[in-house]
Design a protein around this motif. Structure first.
Motif, mmCIF file in Angstrom:
data_model
loop_
_atom_site.group_PDB
_atom_site.id
_atom_site.type_symbol
_atom_site.label_atom_id
_atom_site.label_comp_id
_atom_site.label_asym_id
_atom_site.label_seq_id
_atom_site.Cartn_x
_atom_site.Cartn_y
_atom_site.Cartn_z
ATOM 1 N N ASP A 67 -1.484 -6.783 11.915
ATOM 2 C CA ASP A 67 -1.799 -6.417 10.536
ATOM 3 C C ASP A 67 -0.601 -5.712 9.900
ATOM 4 O OD1 ASP A 67 -2.906 -5.590 8.132
ATOM 5 O OD2 ASP A 67 -4.535 -4.442 9.039
ATOM 6 N N ALA A 68 -0.137 -6.237 8.755
ATOM 7 C CA ALA A 68 0.991 -5.639 8.035
ATOM 8 C C ALA A 68 0.607 -5.354 6.585
ATOM 9 C CB ALA A 68 2.212 -6.561 8.109
ATOM 10 N N SER A 69 -0.627 -4.931 6.380
ATOM 11 C CA SER A 69 -1.158 -4.716 5.033
ATOM 12 C C SER A 69 -0.667 -3.403 4.421
ATOM 13 C CB SER A 69 -2.692 -4.693 5.071
ATOM 14 O OG SER A 69 -3.181 -5.907 5.610
ATOM 15 N N ILE A 70 -0.577 -3.407 3.091
ATOM 16 C CA ILE A 70 -0.227 -2.198 2.341
ATOM 17 C C ILE A 70 -1.250 -1.998 1.227
ATOM 18 C CG2 ILE A 70 2.250 -2.311 2.840
ATOM 19 C CD1 ILE A 70 2.661 -3.458 -0.017
ATOM 20 N N ALA A 71 -1.215 -0.824 0.623
ATOM 21 C CA ALA A 71 -2.053 -0.539 -0.545
ATOM 22 C C ALA A 71 -1.154 -0.035 -1.665
ATOM 23 C CB ALA A 71 -3.103 0.514 -0.214
ATOM 24 N N ILE A 72 -1.522 -0.375 -2.888
ATOM 25 C CA ILE A 72 -0.808 0.118 -4.069
ATOM 26 C C ILE A 72 -1.784 0.970 -4.872
ATOM 27 C CG2 ILE A 72 0.391 -0.486 -6.204
ATOM 28 C CD1 ILE A 72 1.262 -3.061 -4.862
ATOM 29 N N GLN A 73 -1.347 2.192 -5.183
ATOM 30 C CA GLN A 73 -2.173 3.121 -5.961
ATOM 31 C C GLN A 73 -1.986 2.854 -7.455
ATOM 32 O OE1 GLN A 73 -3.956 5.034 -3.925
ATOM 33 N NE2 GLN A 73 -2.750 4.290 -2.209
ATOM 34 N N ASN A 74 -3.026 3.070 -8.210
ATOM 35 C CA ASN A 74 -2.997 2.993 -9.678
ATOM 36 C C ASN A 74 -2.293 1.745 -10.221
ATOM 37 O OD1 ASN A 74 -4.275 5.544 -9.932
ATOM 38 N ND2 ASN A 74 -2.322 6.516 -9.476
ATOM 39 N N PRO A 75 -2.748 0.550 -9.807
ATOM 40 C CA PRO A 75 -2.100 -0.657 -10.328
ATOM 41 C C PRO A 75 -2.401 -0.839 -11.811
ATOM 42 C CG PRO A 75 -4.070 -1.242 -9.090
ATOM 43 C CD PRO A 75 -3.861 0.239 -8.916
ATOM 44 N N GLY A 76 -1.446 -1.428 -12.499
ATOM 45 C CA GLY A 76 -1.627 -1.734 -13.921
ATOM 46 C C GLY A 76 -1.242 -3.177 -14.187
ATOM 47 N N MET A 77 -1.497 -3.643 -15.391
ATOM 48 C CA MET A 77 -1.162 -5.021 -15.747
ATOM 49 C C MET A 77 0.330 -5.288 -15.588
ATOM 50 S SD MET A 77 -3.909 -6.606 -16.282
ATOM 51 C CE MET A 77 -3.384 -8.123 -17.070
ATOM 52 N N SER A 78 1.155 -4.273 -15.763
ATOM 53 C CA SER A 78 2.604 -4.467 -15.657
ATOM 54 C C SER A 78 3.041 -4.705 -14.208
ATOM 55 C CB SER A 78 3.345 -3.254 -16.227
ATOM 56 O OG SER A 78 3.093 -2.120 -15.417
ATOM 57 N N ASP A 79 2.124 -4.506 -13.253
ATOM 58 C CA ASP A 79 2.439 -4.760 -11.846
ATOM 59 C C ASP A 79 2.188 -6.217 -11.458
ATOM 60 O OD1 ASP A 79 3.109 -2.078 -11.400
ATOM 61 O OD2 ASP A 79 1.045 -1.553 -10.896
ATOM 62 N N ASN A 80 1.640 -7.018 -12.382
ATOM 63 C CA ASN A 80 1.392 -8.430 -12.087
ATOM 64 C C ASN A 80 2.663 -9.099 -11.600
ATOM 65 O OD1 ASN A 80 -1.281 -8.948 -12.440
ATOM 66 N ND2 ASN A 80 -1.109 -9.607 -14.573
ATOM 67 N N GLY A 81 2.529 -9.943 -10.600
ATOM 68 C CA GLY A 81 3.687 -10.647 -10.085
ATOM 69 C C GLY A 81 3.385 -11.251 -8.730
ATOM 70 N N THR A 82 4.430 -11.640 -8.038
ATOM 71 C CA THR A 82 4.314 -12.245 -6.722
ATOM 72 C C THR A 82 4.726 -11.238 -5.666
ATOM 73 O OG1 THR A 82 4.867 -14.400 -7.664
ATOM 74 C CG2 THR A 82 5.084 -14.181 -5.280
ATOM 75 N N PHE A 83 3.846 -11.018 -4.707
ATOM 76 C CA PHE A 83 4.099 -10.114 -3.595
ATOM 77 C C PHE A 83 4.204 -10.954 -2.330
ATOM 78 C CE2 PHE A 83 2.065 -7.607 -6.818
ATOM 79 C CZ PHE A 83 2.667 -6.357 -6.747
ATOM 80 N N ILE A 84 5.277 -10.767 -1.579
ATOM 81 C CA ILE A 84 5.507 -11.552 -0.367
ATOM 82 C C ILE A 84 5.673 -10.625 0.815
ATOM 83 C CG2 ILE A 84 7.055 -13.177 0.804
ATOM 84 C CD1 ILE A 84 7.810 -14.206 -2.007
ATOM 85 N N CYS A 85 4.928 -10.928 1.877
ATOM 86 C CA CYS A 85 5.006 -10.189 3.133
ATOM 87 C C CYS A 85 5.794 -11.024 4.135
ATOM 88 C CB CYS A 85 3.587 -9.950 3.646
ATOM 89 S SG CYS A 85 3.502 -9.281 5.310
ATOM 90 N N SER A 86 6.807 -10.435 4.733
ATOM 91 C CA SER A 86 7.637 -11.122 5.725
ATOM 92 C C SER A 86 7.662 -10.292 7.008
ATOM 93 C CB SER A 86 9.055 -11.273 5.156
ATOM 94 O OG SER A 86 9.935 -11.743 6.140
#
Length: 93
Positions: A67-86
């Motif tokens: 498991d290589a999961s993360i959490a992001i606090q207080n996301p907003g619309m400006s955080d929209n995008g592509t997140f890639i886990c390697s």
């Protein structure tokens, strides 16, 4: 918006998990532009110290369980995008 969001990442490796294992999370805004590394893990978590995700990322992973999961606090619309886990677990790439 405003709540914690979980970004799940799971992996399998044919090699034993060692301290050489590395996890990198990268992000590209929806509007395009440069990919940026927002989180790095190697034995211990290294959240980004600059940029829009500074002080907002926490490590939820457990590499022994794949498991290589993360959490992001207080996301907003400006955080929209592509997140890639390697995940790299030498010699398994």
């Amino acid at each position: 918006i405003g709540e914690q969001v979980l970004l799940k990442c799971s992996f399998k490796s044919t090699s034993p998990i060692t301290e050489s294992l590395m996890v990198d999370w990268t992000y590209r805004p929806l509007t395009g532009g440069q990919m940026e590394t927002i989180f790095h893990y190697q034995s211990v978590p290294y959240p980004t110290t600059v940029g829009k995700f500074k002080d907002r990322i926490s490590w939820l992973g457990n590499v022994a369980r794949g498991d290589a999961s993360i959490a992001i606090q207080n996301p907003g619309m400006s955080d929209n995008g592509t997140f890639i886990c390697s995940v790299k677990n030498p010699p398994d790439m």
